[in-house]
Each structure stands twice: as structure tokens, then as C-alpha cells.
Write an enzyme that holds these catalytic residues in place. Structure first.
Site, PDB file in Angstrom:
ATOM      1  N   LYS A  32      -8.511  29.374  24.231  1.00  0.00           N
ATOM      2  CA  LYS A  32      -9.844  28.743  24.231  1.00  0.00           C
ATOM      3  C   LYS A  32     -10.908  29.829  24.333  1.00  0.00           C
ATOM      4  O   LYS A  32     -10.879  30.657  25.232  1.00  0.00           O
ATOM      5  CB  LYS A  32      -9.997  27.772  25.403  1.00  0.00           C
ATOM      6  N   ASP A  59     -14.776  26.291  22.104  1.00  0.00           N
ATOM      7  CA  ASP A  59     -15.414  25.354  23.041  1.00  0.00           C
ATOM      8  C   ASP A  59     -16.909  25.634  23.107  1.00  0.00           C
ATOM      9  O   ASP A  59     -17.391  26.291  24.024  1.00  0.00           O
ATOM     10  CB  ASP A  59     -14.726  25.570  24.408  1.00  0.00           C
ATOM     11  N   LYS A  61     -19.307  23.031  22.503  1.00  0.00           N
ATOM     12  CA  LYS A  61     -19.974  21.788  22.958  1.00  0.00           C
ATOM     13  C   LYS A  61     -21.309  21.529  22.247  1.00  0.00           C
ATOM     14  O   LYS A  61     -22.369  21.490  22.866  1.00  0.00           O
ATOM     15  CB  LYS A  61     -20.205  21.833  24.469  1.00  0.00           C
ATOM     16  N   ASP A  64     -26.950  18.213  19.045  1.00  0.00           N
ATOM     17  CA  ASP A  64     -28.255  18.381  18.382  1.00  0.00           C
ATOM     18  C   ASP A  64     -28.430  17.197  17.432  1.00  0.00           C
ATOM     19  O   ASP A  64     -27.628  16.263  17.462  1.00  0.00           O
ATOM     20  CB  ASP A  64     -28.278  19.736  17.642  1.00  0.00           C
ATOM     21  N   THR A 119     -17.706  17.436  34.150  1.00  0.00           N
ATOM     22  CA  THR A 119     -17.178  17.218  35.509  1.00  0.00           C
ATOM     23  C   THR A 119     -18.166  17.708  36.575  1.00  0.00           C
ATOM     24  O   THR A 119     -18.021  17.402  37.740  1.00  0.00           O
ATOM     25  CB  THR A 119     -15.814  17.909  35.703  1.00  0.00           C
ATOM     26  N   ARG A 211      -8.068  30.532  35.123  1.00  0.00           N
ATOM     27  CA  ARG A 211      -7.774  31.514  36.175  1.00  0.00           C
ATOM     28  C   ARG A 211      -6.327  31.551  36.666  1.00  0.00           C
ATOM     29  O   ARG A 211      -5.836  32.648  36.961  1.00  0.00           O
ATOM     30  CB  ARG A 211      -8.767  31.318  37.332  1.00  0.00           C
TER      31      ARG A 211
HETATM   32  O1  C5P Z   1     -10.159  28.791  35.403  1.00  0.00           O
HETATM   33  P1  C5P Z   1      -9.985  27.330  35.148  1.00  0.00           P
HETATM   34  O2  C5P Z   1      -8.534  26.913  34.967  1.00  0.00           O
HETATM   35  O3  C5P Z   1     -10.703  26.473  36.163  1.00  0.00           O
HETATM   36  O4  C5P Z   1     -10.681  27.113  33.727  1.00  0.00           O
HETATM   37  C1  C5P Z   1     -10.847  25.851  33.149  1.00  0.00           C
HETATM   38  C2  C5P Z   1     -11.578  25.985  31.844  1.00  0.00           C
HETATM   39  O5  C5P Z   1     -11.883  24.679  31.370  1.00  0.00           O
HETATM   40  C3  C5P Z   1     -12.906  26.728  31.940  1.00  0.00           C
HETATM   41  O6  C5P Z   1     -13.114  27.406  30.694  1.00  0.00           O
HETATM   42  C4  C5P Z   1     -13.915  25.625  32.112  1.00  0.00           C
HETATM   43  O7  C5P Z   1     -15.182  25.964  31.623  1.00  0.00           O
HETATM   44  C5  C5P Z   1     -13.291  24.515  31.257  1.00  0.00           C
HETATM   45  N1  C5P Z   1     -13.706  23.157  31.601  1.00  0.00           N
HETATM   46  C6  C5P Z   1     -13.518  22.593  32.858  1.00  0.00           C
HETATM   47  N2  C5P Z   1     -13.937  21.307  33.096  1.00  0.00           N
HETATM   48  C7  C5P Z   1     -14.495  20.580  32.128  1.00  0.00           C
HETATM   49  C8  C5P Z   1     -14.682  21.128  30.856  1.00  0.00           C
HETATM   50  C9  C5P Z   1     -14.269  22.435  30.622  1.00  0.00           C
HETATM   51  O8  C5P Z   1     -12.988  23.248  33.747  1.00  0.00           O
HETATM   52  N3  C5P Z   1     -14.832  19.333  32.362  1.00  0.00           N
END
Ligand code: C5P
Length: 232
Positions: A32, A59, A61, A64, A119, A211
Site C-alpha cells: 500500500k 491509497d 482517497k 472532488d 476511523t 507497523r
Molecule cells: O501501522 P498500521 O498497521 O496501524 O497501519 C494501518 C494503515 O492503514 C495505515 O496506512 C493507515 O493510514 C491505514 N488506515 C487505517 N484506518 C483506516 C484507513 C486507513 O489505519 N480507517
């Protein structure tokens, strides 16, 4: 549609990203690329990761007017990404225009996924800032329903919402779910988390994991653990 683990490469330089991906000598994880990396490095980083044989979820998003989104999607589809996304809040007309823009002359196109409510938006903020006074879960399902009506392939949501989304929109409608952590791992800033195994049980189609893989001492082992729990 095959289940897969998508690795969120939340880095802000090509160098760091490619150094991270160099750890993977045997497998080619689905990657991603978010706004941070794309705005820093531009389309060339997408081309480079594609050249290395990875699938890409871009990603960005989009949100417009329909004509602008249609034209932007047409550019993204030429980049040969495998999945991209937009905000369902842009309306059904915008999502339909996006689908048109995304579809190549041979009829093929990347998967298109909608973001429902972020979220980071809770009930209170949604009511106060957006003047939406329905329960958040109802709004999420309504946006998912609109996305399906516009012909999109699925939504980004919590694994905990996957069962309701599939019930509302059908089993084929994809749920792409972040908020995934190992049982014994650090939650970071994610609040409602599930393990890869639980996400599988709940019927998620793709998990997006950042992460727990990118910051792991052994990213390849962490990735393999996700695949074992979620896919195998
Ligand atoms: O590091 P982590 O596992 O929390 O990363 C989750 C990824 O998913 C990040 O790139 C974050 O921006 C994305 N994301 C999220 N919640 C959402 C939409 C996207 O955590 N509702």
C-alpha cells in the site's frame, strides 16, 4: 477473489521504502502506497515498485467533483496500480464517474474501494462537524451500499465491520481492513484492533498491516506470520 495481506509502506522516501522491500527476497508482498510517499516521490515510486513485481494499492482517497475524479482515475489506471480508493462521501455520481475514468479501453481496471467514515471520525464529531445525526454504523453501511450501487468493488473498514458489510452488500463485495495487530504486539494508536486470525474469521478479504511488519525486528517473519494466520 484471493485473500491477501497488504503491507502499508508508510515511509516518506523512496530510499527507505525500497530498502524495506529489499528484505523480501522470496515473496513479493502486496504494497500500500499512501499520500505521504506518493506526494513525496510521485508516480515514479509506483512504477518502480511495480517493476519489482509487487501488486499496489494506491491509497489516495480521492474526493472532488465527478469530472475531476474521473480524469484523475484515468491517470491512475494508466499507472497500472491494482487497487485504488476514494471517499464514498463524494456521492454515487462521483463514484460512478470514478469507475468510468478507471476503466481502460480493453475493459480492464484496478479494483476500486470506498472509504466510508474515517476511523478518526466518531459519533460526536460526525454530528457536530458534519451535521450527520444517524448512528455511525448506519452511516457506514449506507455509504457501503452506495459504493456497491455505483459498481465499486468494496470498502475500507474495520474487520469488526466485515460481517455487516458482507450482509448488506453481499459476500463478493470486498472488505479491506486495517487495524490489525498480533496478539502479543503493540497496538500503537489503533483502538479497535483484531489479529490476522480473527480478521480471517470475520471474513475480511484483505488485511492492511503497517507497523506490526514495518517496525518489526524481522519484517519478513512478521509478514509470514500474517500470511499464515490470515491466508493459509
Ligand atoms: O501501522 P498500521 O498497521 O496501524 O497501519 C494501518 C494503515 O492503514 C495505515 O496506512 C493507515 O493510514 C491505514 N488506515 C487505517 N484506518 C483506516 C484507513 C486507513 O489505519 N480507517
Amino acid at each position: 477473489m484471493g485473500k491477501d495481506v497488504i503491507v502499508a509502506c508508510d515511509f516518506n522516501t523512496a530510499e527507505e521504502t525500497l530498502r524495506f522491500l529489499n528484505n523480501f527476497t522470496e515473496e513479493k508482498p502486496y504494497v500500500k502506497i499512501g499520500m505521504e510517499l506518493f506526494y513525496a516521490e510521485g508516480p515514479e515510486i509506483v512504477r518502480e515498485i511495480k517493476r519489482r513485481g509487487h501488486k499496489i494499492f494506491l491509497d489516495l482517497k480521492l474526493h472532488d467533483i465527478p469530472n475531476t475524479v474521473k480524469k484523475a482515475m484515468s491517470v491512475l489506471s494508466r499507472l497500472d496500480v491494482d487497487m485504488c480508493n476514494l471517499h464514498a462521501a463524494g456521492t454515487v455520481a462521483m463514484m460512478e464517474a470514478a469507475m468510468e475514468g478507471l476503466t481502460r479501453s480493453d475493459g480492464s481496471r484496478p479494483l476500486l474501494i470506498a472509504v466510508t467514515q474515517l476511523t478518526s471520525t466518531d459519533q460526536e464529531r460526525m454530528e457536530r462537524d458534519l451535521l450527520i445525526n444517524e448512528p455511525l454504523e448506519k452511516v457506514v453501511m449506507h455509504y457501503a451500499f452506495n459504493a456497491r450501487a455505483a459498481g465499486l468493488d468494496g470498502v475500507v473498514c474495520s474487520p469488526l465491520e466485515s460481517p455487516a458489510v458482507h450482509e448488506t452488500c453481499g459476500k463478493e463485495f470486498l472488505t479491506v481492513t486495517p487495524g490489525v495487530r498480533f496478539d502479543d504486539g503493540d497496538k500503537g494508536d489503533q483502538v479497535r484492533v483484531t489479529t490476522p486470525e480473527k480478521a480471517k474469521e470475520l471474513g475480511s478479504d484483505y488485511i492492511v498491516v503497517g507497523r506490526p511488519i514495518t517496525q518489526a525486528e524481522n519484517p519478513v517473519a512478521a509478514y509470514r506470520r500474517c500470511v499464515e494466520e490470515f491466508v493459509d
